[in-house]
Write an enzyme that holds these catalytic residues in place. Sequence first.
Site, PDB file in Angstrom:
ATOM      1  N   GLY A   1     -12.363  -4.354   1.388  1.00 28.20           N
ATOM      2  CA  GLY A   1     -13.780  -4.020   1.490  1.00 28.20           C
ATOM      3  C   GLY A   1     -14.257  -3.089   0.385  1.00 28.20           C
ATOM      4  O   GLY A   1     -15.329  -3.300  -0.197  1.00 28.20           O
TER       5      GLY A   1
ATOM      6  N   LYS B   1     -14.073 -12.932  10.134  1.00 23.88           N
ATOM      7  CA  LYS B   1     -15.436 -12.767  10.611  1.00 23.88           C
ATOM      8  C   LYS B   1     -16.486 -12.593   9.527  1.00 23.88           C
ATOM      9  O   LYS B   1     -16.299 -11.828   8.600  1.00 23.88           O
ATOM     10  CB  LYS B   1     -15.495 -11.547  11.524  1.00 23.88           C
ATOM     11  CG  LYS B   1     -14.792 -11.787  12.838  1.00 23.88           C
ATOM     12  CD  LYS B   1     -15.034 -10.644  13.776  1.00 23.88           C
ATOM     13  CE  LYS B   1     -14.498 -10.962  15.158  1.00 23.88           C
ATOM     14  NZ  LYS B   1     -14.698  -9.846  16.063  1.00 23.88           N
TER      15      LYS B   1
ATOM     16  N   GLY C   1      -5.744  -6.411   2.419  1.00 24.83           N
ATOM     17  CA  GLY C   1      -4.429  -6.492   3.058  1.00 24.83           C
ATOM     18  C   GLY C   1      -3.896  -7.912   3.152  1.00 24.83           C
ATOM     19  O   GLY C   1      -2.809  -8.216   2.654  1.00 24.83           O
TER      20      GLY C   1
ATOM     21  N   ARG D   1       0.828  -1.208   0.000  1.00 23.75           N
ATOM     22  CA  ARG D   1       0.000   0.000   0.000  1.00 23.75           C
ATOM     23  C   ARG D   1       0.864   1.261   0.000  1.00 23.75           C
ATOM     24  O   ARG D   1       0.473   2.280  -0.566  1.00 23.75           O
ATOM     25  CB  ARG D   1      -0.942   0.005   1.211  1.00 23.75           C
ATOM     26  CG  ARG D   1      -2.162  -0.859   0.991  1.00 23.75           C
ATOM     27  CD  ARG D   1      -3.105  -0.809   2.179  1.00 23.75           C
ATOM     28  NE  ARG D   1      -4.390  -1.385   1.825  1.00 23.75           N
ATOM     29  CZ  ARG D   1      -5.354  -1.643   2.697  1.00 23.75           C
ATOM     30  NH1 ARG D   1      -5.192  -1.381   3.977  1.00 23.75           N
ATOM     31  NH2 ARG D   1      -6.500  -2.164   2.296  1.00 23.75           N
TER      32      ARG D   1
HETATM   33  C1  3PG Z   1      -8.679  -1.684   5.125  1.00 22.27           C
HETATM   34  O1  3PG Z   1      -7.566  -2.074   5.465  1.00 22.27           O
HETATM   35  O2  3PG Z   1      -9.623  -2.440   4.912  1.00 22.27           O
HETATM   36  C2  3PG Z   1      -8.851  -0.230   4.902  1.00 22.27           C
HETATM   37  O3  3PG Z   1      -7.703   0.457   5.293  1.00 22.27           O
HETATM   38  C3  3PG Z   1     -10.076   0.265   5.616  1.00 22.27           C
HETATM   39  O4  3PG Z   1      -9.951  -0.002   6.970  1.00 22.27           O
HETATM   40  P1  3PG Z   1     -11.255  -0.305   7.827  1.00 22.27           P
HETATM   41  O5  3PG Z   1     -11.810  -1.583   7.317  1.00 22.27           O
HETATM   42  O6  3PG Z   1     -10.787  -0.379   9.251  1.00 22.27           O
HETATM   43  O7  3PG Z   1     -12.206   0.847   7.594  1.00 22.27           O
HETATM   44 MG    MG Z   2     -11.256  -3.466   6.085  1.00 21.67          MG
END
Ligand code: 3PG
Ligand code: MG
Length: 391
Positions: free
Chosen positions: A373, A193, A350, A36
């Site tokens: 997401g 989850k 990630g 990233r």
């Molecule tokens: C992620 O890693 O999914 C993004 O950085 C968003 O983070 P979050 O899901 O905690 O909003």
């Molecule tokens: Mg996330």
Amino acid sequence: MTWKTLDDMDFAGKRALVRVDINVPVENGVVTDTSRIERIAATVDDIQAKGGKVILMAHFGRPQGQVVPEMSLEIIAPTVSDVLGLPVTFVNGDYADAVAEMEEGDVLLLENLRFNPGEEKNDEGFAKRLASLADIYVNDAFSAAHRAHASTEAIARLLPACAGRLMAEELGALEKALGSPERPVVAVVGGAKVSTKLDLLGNLVGKVDHLVIGGGMANTFLAAQGINVGKSLCEHDLADTAREILSKAESAGCEIILPRDIVIAREFKANAANETIPATECPDDAMIFDAGPETVAYINGVVDGAKTLIMNGPLGVFELEPFHAGTFAILNEIAAQTKAGKLVSVGGGGDTVAAINASGHGDDFTYISTAGGAFLEWMEGKELPGVAALG
Ligand code: 3PG
Ligand code: MG
């Protein structure tokens, strides 16, 4: 929808507040995957080349509006500096002073935005405070664009706003690969989850032909069907929801693929004593750490017959050997089919990107998104607030 890009803005002598997503995996204070960070370089370089000063702002983890020292961006700042090849000054506290003292070529990194409760509330006041630091707002955080937060949404209405290079690249690449996907489409969704991905699973079953569910989420689905999952990570309270998703999938003609055989162990550590057994036979004192070879063979058969594949989430605890085996085995097949020109493959998230890189297939997918997401919500056809705010 159209939005401005860096090409539409005049950065000369201006301060640019750049929302990036450097929410990277960290183990014992060390960043274990820099993808990233690497991907924000184009935007930083470009703004500097145009004579602008770069102020980076980002979140790290989910501190929920509190100061949590282990989630300070100070931990990440040296890696950002190394990867960008630029001095990066971490600032905490009085941003205005640090910004006033910036010289050309300086890069500032502000403390974790989510330490302030205003961030996740999309608070106008917090957005104004951030906006007062700069002349131009750049959103390069596609992977956080599914969040309507002060730094992704409210602020875009307070300053001249544009998309950064990575944001533009992500949107272009996803549209090209998945805008009108060739069928059959298979989605591999895993992760700890179900609760964080409920809507998503419910929507995806209406869009894809096969949905492979892996990781902890799979346990919730197994348990919902009355199968013992021992001490595995599992959200037993979501059994009804899991069953609803299964029946929704059935009426939509989407095949849900769950583990048929499992790799179990009794300790959460690398090289823990383990065995492979049918998914229906998990002992009470064991935990499921990976999908077994029979499951993998079945998934790979589905991959071979597919034209388009999206992946977010590993099948097992791939960071602990030998429980990477299931995830790596399907990654090998996805890579081979993609290289043979038979499959359009897009991976994101990630953990997923970390698994893809660790398996050596970092260059073998059609496209790798920095987003997890956000990419899935884009796939669902949802409007992403961070993108909409740029329009
Ligand atoms: C992620 O890693 O999914 C993004 O950085 C968003 O983070 P979050 O899901 O905690 O909003
Ligand atoms: Mg996330």
